[in-house]
Motif scaffolding. Structure first.
Motif, PDB file in Angstrom:
ATOM      1  N   LEU A  83    -139.315  10.150 -23.356  1.00  0.00           N
ATOM      2  CA  LEU A  83    -139.644   9.233 -22.264  1.00  0.00           C
ATOM      3  C   LEU A  83    -140.215   7.926 -22.792  1.00  0.00           C
ATOM      4  O   LEU A  83    -139.885   6.837 -22.283  1.00  0.00           O
ATOM      5  CB  LEU A  83    -140.637   9.900 -21.316  1.00  0.00           C
ATOM      6  CG  LEU A  83    -140.068  11.053 -20.470  1.00  0.00           C
ATOM      7  CD1 LEU A  83    -141.194  11.775 -19.722  1.00  0.00           C
ATOM      8  CD2 LEU A  83    -139.028  10.550 -19.490  1.00  0.00           C
ATOM      9  N   LEU A  84    -141.079   7.990 -23.807  1.00  0.00           N
ATOM     10  CA  LEU A  84    -141.633   6.760 -24.382  1.00  0.00           C
ATOM     11  C   LEU A  84    -140.538   5.906 -25.021  1.00  0.00           C
ATOM     12  O   LEU A  84    -140.538   4.679 -24.891  1.00  0.00           O
ATOM     13  CB  LEU A  84    -142.713   7.115 -25.403  1.00  0.00           C
ATOM     14  CG  LEU A  84    -144.037   7.650 -24.825  1.00  0.00           C
ATOM     15  CD1 LEU A  84    -144.954   8.120 -25.956  1.00  0.00           C
ATOM     16  CD2 LEU A  84    -144.740   6.590 -23.976  1.00  0.00           C
ATOM     17  N   ALA A  85    -139.617   6.564 -25.722  1.00  0.00           N
ATOM     18  CA  ALA A  85    -138.521   5.810 -26.339  1.00  0.00           C
ATOM     19  C   ALA A  85    -137.651   5.154 -25.281  1.00  0.00           C
ATOM     20  O   ALA A  85    -137.232   3.994 -25.419  1.00  0.00           O
ATOM     21  CB  ALA A  85    -137.679   6.751 -27.201  1.00  0.00           C
ATOM     22  N   LYS A  86    -137.418   5.839 -24.183  1.00  0.00           N
ATOM     23  CA  LYS A  86    -136.609   5.260 -23.109  1.00  0.00           C
ATOM     24  C   LYS A  86    -137.344   4.108 -22.434  1.00  0.00           C
ATOM     25  O   LYS A  86    -136.730   3.077 -22.092  1.00  0.00           O
ATOM     26  CB  LYS A  86    -136.262   6.345 -22.095  1.00  0.00           C
ATOM     27  CG  LYS A  86    -135.256   5.909 -21.053  1.00  0.00           C
ATOM     28  CD  LYS A  86    -134.862   7.076 -20.166  1.00  0.00           C
ATOM     29  CE  LYS A  86    -133.805   6.634 -19.145  1.00  0.00           C
ATOM     30  NZ  LYS A  86    -133.417   7.758 -18.250  1.00  0.00           N
ATOM     31  N   ALA A  87    -138.665   4.274 -22.235  1.00  0.00           N
ATOM     32  CA  ALA A  87    -139.447   3.190 -21.617  1.00  0.00           C
ATOM     33  C   ALA A  87    -139.457   1.954 -22.507  1.00  0.00           C
ATOM     34  O   ALA A  87    -139.333   0.821 -22.010  1.00  0.00           O
ATOM     35  CB  ALA A  87    -140.865   3.679 -21.351  1.00  0.00           C
ATOM     36  N   ASN A  95    -135.997  -4.571 -18.122  1.00  0.00           N
ATOM     37  CA  ASN A  95    -136.106  -3.758 -16.899  1.00  0.00           C
ATOM     38  C   ASN A  95    -137.514  -3.161 -16.851  1.00  0.00           C
ATOM     39  O   ASN A  95    -137.745  -2.000 -17.183  1.00  0.00           O
ATOM     40  CB  ASN A  95    -135.036  -2.674 -16.913  1.00  0.00           C
ATOM     41  CG  ASN A  95    -134.798  -2.070 -15.548  1.00  0.00           C
ATOM     42  OD1 ASN A  95    -135.596  -2.295 -14.627  1.00  0.00           O
ATOM     43  ND2 ASN A  95    -133.735  -1.301 -15.434  1.00  0.00           N
ATOM     44  N   VAL A  96    -138.458  -3.974 -16.390  1.00  0.00           N
ATOM     45  CA  VAL A  96    -139.873  -3.593 -16.444  1.00  0.00           C
ATOM     46  C   VAL A  96    -140.204  -2.538 -15.415  1.00  0.00           C
ATOM     47  O   VAL A  96    -140.978  -1.605 -15.674  1.00  0.00           O
ATOM     48  CB  VAL A  96    -140.765  -4.848 -16.236  1.00  0.00           C
ATOM     49  CG1 VAL A  96    -142.253  -4.477 -16.298  1.00  0.00           C
ATOM     50  CG2 VAL A  96    -140.444  -5.903 -17.277  1.00  0.00           C
ATOM     51  N   LYS A 101    -142.031   3.123 -14.230  1.00  0.00           N
ATOM     52  CA  LYS A 101    -141.825   4.440 -13.634  1.00  0.00           C
ATOM     53  C   LYS A 101    -141.785   5.524 -14.696  1.00  0.00           C
ATOM     54  O   LYS A 101    -142.343   6.621 -14.520  1.00  0.00           O
ATOM     55  CB  LYS A 101    -140.523   4.451 -12.829  1.00  0.00           C
ATOM     56  CG  LYS A 101    -140.574   3.602 -11.572  1.00  0.00           C
ATOM     57  CD  LYS A 101    -139.231   3.659 -10.854  1.00  0.00           C
ATOM     58  CE  LYS A 101    -139.228   2.784  -9.604  1.00  0.00           C
ATOM     59  NZ  LYS A 101    -137.927   2.814  -8.895  1.00  0.00           N
ATOM     60  N   ILE A 102    -141.104   5.239 -15.801  1.00  0.00           N
ATOM     61  CA  ILE A 102    -141.010   6.235 -16.868  1.00  0.00           C
ATOM     62  C   ILE A 102    -142.388   6.473 -17.497  1.00  0.00           C
ATOM     63  O   ILE A 102    -142.737   7.612 -17.856  1.00  0.00           O
ATOM     64  CB  ILE A 102    -139.980   5.771 -17.919  1.00  0.00           C
ATOM     65  CG1 ILE A 102    -138.560   5.850 -17.304  1.00  0.00           C
ATOM     66  CG2 ILE A 102    -140.042   6.632 -19.171  1.00  0.00           C
ATOM     67  CD1 ILE A 102    -137.483   5.297 -18.174  1.00  0.00           C
ATOM     68  N   LEU A 103    -143.184   5.417 -17.620  1.00  0.00           N
ATOM     69  CA  LEU A 103    -144.544   5.589 -18.165  1.00  0.00           C
ATOM     70  C   LEU A 103    -145.401   6.451 -17.247  1.00  0.00           C
ATOM     71  O   LEU A 103    -146.236   7.237 -17.725  1.00  0.00           O
ATOM     72  CB  LEU A 103    -145.189   4.226 -18.377  1.00  0.00           C
ATOM     73  CG  LEU A 103    -144.612   3.386 -19.534  1.00  0.00           C
ATOM     74  CD1 LEU A 103    -145.259   1.999 -19.562  1.00  0.00           C
ATOM     75  CD2 LEU A 103    -144.807   4.088 -20.867  1.00  0.00           C
ATOM     76  N   MET A 104    -145.178   6.368 -15.950  1.00  0.00           N
ATOM     77  CA  MET A 104    -145.895   7.240 -15.020  1.00  0.00           C
ATOM     78  C   MET A 104    -145.474   8.700 -15.224  1.00  0.00           C
ATOM     79  O   MET A 104    -146.303   9.612 -15.162  1.00  0.00           O
ATOM     80  CB  MET A 104    -145.620   6.799 -13.581  1.00  0.00           C
ATOM     81  CG  MET A 104    -146.273   5.447 -13.230  1.00  0.00           C
ATOM     82  SD  MET A 104    -145.779   4.829 -11.607  1.00  0.00           S
ATOM     83  CE  MET A 104    -146.520   6.073 -10.550  1.00  0.00           C
ATOM     84  N   GLU A 105    -144.206   8.911 -15.454  1.00  0.00           N
ATOM     85  CA  GLU A 105    -143.752  10.272 -15.760  1.00  0.00           C
ATOM     86  C   GLU A 105    -144.361  10.778 -17.063  1.00  0.00           C
ATOM     87  O   GLU A 105    -144.673  11.973 -17.198  1.00  0.00           O
ATOM     88  CB  GLU A 105    -142.223  10.299 -15.834  1.00  0.00           C
ATOM     89  CG  GLU A 105    -141.531  10.053 -14.500  1.00  0.00           C
ATOM     90  CD  GLU A 105    -140.020  10.076 -14.639  1.00  0.00           C
ATOM     91  OE1 GLU A 105    -139.540  10.389 -15.763  1.00  0.00           O
ATOM     92  OE2 GLU A 105    -139.312   9.807 -13.656  1.00  0.00           O
ATOM     93  N   VAL A 106    -144.555   9.846 -18.028  1.00  0.00           N
ATOM     94  CA  VAL A 106    -145.164  10.230 -19.303  1.00  0.00           C
ATOM     95  C   VAL A 106    -146.585  10.736 -19.085  1.00  0.00           C
ATOM     96  O   VAL A 106    -147.024  11.716 -19.714  1.00  0.00           O
ATOM     97  CB  VAL A 106    -145.135   9.040 -20.271  1.00  0.00           C
ATOM     98  CG1 VAL A 106    -145.990   9.331 -21.512  1.00  0.00           C
ATOM     99  CG2 VAL A 106    -143.700   8.742 -20.693  1.00  0.00           C
TER     100      VAL A 106
END
Length: 319
Positions: A83-87, A95-96, A101-106
């Motif tokens: 997830l961190l790599a994707k964020a 695409n901030v 959103k991905i950081l929230m999932e992290v």
């Protein structure tokens, strides 16, 4: 991985030519590409198995329950790293919102990881928990630690080696599907061509058998016609021979009758002729007798004259 420079020619123009040419005729280069990528994956899997054996020999053996809890912590670490790599990738692309959103999932996954680490810590002694528990990455065969921080996990899962092997594995799965579909299509085409060939051969054999049957029937018909013609000719010749025989018999009968008639007339003529000959012979005999008598008389007269003349000469000589 340090593999050196690629020996192939990387040219967009050649790639475009290949894509255009592959529409007309498929050179089936996907099979070569699949074999090439499978060699990379096989080497990676071989290194992964060797690393697992090495860790099993060097690390302390733990119970199955503790191993399952440790595996759960590793899986959560892997999810956080991905997830961190994707964020980071989305943030680099601009695409901030998606990155946030991905950081929230992290953060949610981090909370789950904290609970899993507490369970793992409570299931084993503190001395053993402080030791670094390693595991091998199933994608790129790199070592991962149980207590790695987020930065380390993000560097690994966002690194070129890990992402490269992910791309290779995805491409390999795609090529396997493509090759399987093309091979199935080729097999179907080959079977269809074989069936068409067998059908053509069967039709050819049937037509050949029909032609043979036709030739045989024609030859039989010719033989029948020939036999019928020969039988007709034989019948004609027999009838002709019978006609000739009847004509010959008729002629022989008529000839015998005419010969008998001729023979009778000939006998009568010969009899008449013989009588005439006999009378002529008698007449000739009588004529001969007369001539002979006359000649004898002439001879006698001449002899008398010659005798009288001789006597006269004798008398004259005597005188």
């Amino acid at each position: 991985m340090d593999l050196g420079e690629c020996t192939k020619i990387h040219d967009l123009a050649l790639r475009a030519d290949y894509e255009i040419a592959s529409k007309e005729k498929d050179p089936f280069f996907e099979l070569d590409a699949m074999d090439h990528l499978e060699s990379f994956i096989a080497e990676c899997d071989r290194r992964t198995e060797l690393a697992k054996k090495r860790l099993a020999e060097t690390q302390e053996e733990i119970s199955a329950e503790v191993a399952a809890k440790a595996e759960k912590v590793h899986e959560l670490n892997e999810d956080i790293g991905k997830l961190l790599a994707k964020a980071e990738q989305l943030g680099a692309e601009g695409n901030v919102d998606e990155s946030q959103k991905i950081l929230m999932e992290v953060e949610k996954v981090r909370a789950k990881k904290k609970e899993a680490e507490e369970e793992y810590r409570n299931s084993m002694p503190a001395s053993s928990f402080q030791q670094q528990k390693l595991r091998v990455c199933e994608v790129c065969s790199a070592y991962l630690g149980l207590h790695d921080n987020d930065r380390r996990l993000a560097d690994h899962f966002g690194g070129k080696l890990h992402l490269g092997f992910i791309q290779i594995r995805e491409k390999l799965d795609q090529l396997r599907k493509t090759v399987a579909e093309k091979q199935e299509k080729r097999n179907l085409d080959r079977m269809r061509r074989r069936e068409e060939k067998e059908r053509d051969e069967h039709v050819g054999r049937r037509s050949g058998s029909r032609n043979t049957d036709r030739r045989r029937s024609r030859s039989r018909e010719r033989r029948r016609r020939r036999s019928r013609s020969t039988s007709r000719e034989k019948r004609k010749s027999r009838s002709k021979s019978r006609e000739r025989e009847r004509h010959r018999r008729h002629r022989s009968r008529s000839g015998s009758h005419s010969r008998g008639h001729r023979r009778g007339s000939r006998d009568r003529s010969t009899k008449h002729k013989s009588t005439r000959d006999q009378s002529s012979r008698e007449k000739s005999r009588e004529r001969e007798k007369k001539e002979k008598s006359s000649s004898e008389r002439r001879h006698e007269s001449t002899n008398g004259k010659s005798r009288s003349k001789r006597s006269e000469e004798r008398e004259a000589g005597e005188i």
